[in-house]
Design a protein around this motif. Sequence first.
Motif, short mmCIF file in Angstrom:
data_model
loop_
_atom_site.label_atom_id
_atom_site.label_comp_id
_atom_site.label_asym_id
_atom_site.label_seq_id
_atom_site.Cartn_x
_atom_site.Cartn_y
_atom_site.Cartn_z
N TRP A 20 0.63 -1.26 -0.14
CA TRP A 20 0.03 0.10 0.01
C TRP A 20 0.78 1.14 -0.02
O TRP A 20 1.66 1.49 0.84
N HIS A 21 0.77 2.07 -1.15
CA HIS A 21 1.52 3.37 -1.03
C HIS A 21 0.86 4.46 -0.08
O HIS A 21 -0.07 4.87 -0.47
N LEU A 22 1.75 4.57 1.09
CA LEU A 22 1.24 5.68 2.09
C LEU A 22 1.78 6.93 1.61
O LEU A 22 1.10 8.00 1.69
N VAL A 23 2.87 6.97 1.29
CA VAL A 23 3.50 8.26 0.40
C VAL A 23 4.18 7.70 -0.95
O VAL A 23 4.82 6.69 -0.86
N LYS A 24 3.78 8.60 -1.76
CA LYS A 24 4.40 8.14 -3.26
C LYS A 24 4.72 9.39 -3.84
O LYS A 24 3.91 9.97 -4.61
N ASN A 25 6.13 9.80 -3.73
CA ASN A 25 6.52 11.01 -4.58
C ASN A 25 7.84 11.01 -4.96
O ASN A 25 8.53 9.70 -4.51
N GLY A 26 8.31 11.63 -5.70
CA GLY A 26 9.78 11.51 -6.17
C GLY A 26 11.13 11.33 -5.17
O GLY A 26 11.73 10.47 -4.90
N PRO A 27 11.06 12.20 -4.31
CA PRO A 27 12.07 12.16 -3.20
C PRO A 27 11.72 11.05 -1.96
O PRO A 27 12.67 10.59 -1.36
N LEU A 28 10.56 10.64 -1.74
CA LEU A 28 10.23 9.96 -0.76
C LEU A 28 9.14 8.83 -1.12
O LEU A 28 8.18 9.19 -1.88
N SER A 29 9.28 7.56 -0.74
CA SER A 29 8.15 6.72 -0.82
C SER A 29 8.10 5.87 0.60
O SER A 29 9.16 5.54 1.29
N ILE A 30 6.84 5.65 1.13
CA ILE A 30 6.68 4.95 2.12
C ILE A 30 5.60 3.99 1.90
O ILE A 30 4.48 4.09 1.50
#
Length: 112
Positions: A20-30
Amino acid sequence: MKVSKQNAEHYVWGDACDGWHLVKNGPLSIIHERMPAGATEVRHYHEQSRQFFFMLSGTATLEVDGVPIVLVPQEGVEVPPLTPHQMLGSTTEPVEFLVISSPTTRGDRVTI
């Protein structure tokens, strides 16, 4: 906006593992990941991404550069770029963990 497994973008990987992508952007993925009992990840490394694996439930082994590290809930391990690693799930229970990556691993994974 609040995010949870219930409203995050979901995907399936490997043999019936969930992410599950909780945070999905270029500099950070959680990503919150779940592996059923007996599941394993393919050994790989990332050319640029630094990752931190944090166990939420269950017990799993994270093999990092040939060294097995057993993780139980509330424990984590950092994996630097260019370091081979592989998550080995429990043989008896599902495991859940967070994978925090910077920058995102999209297009950065090299399978060994």
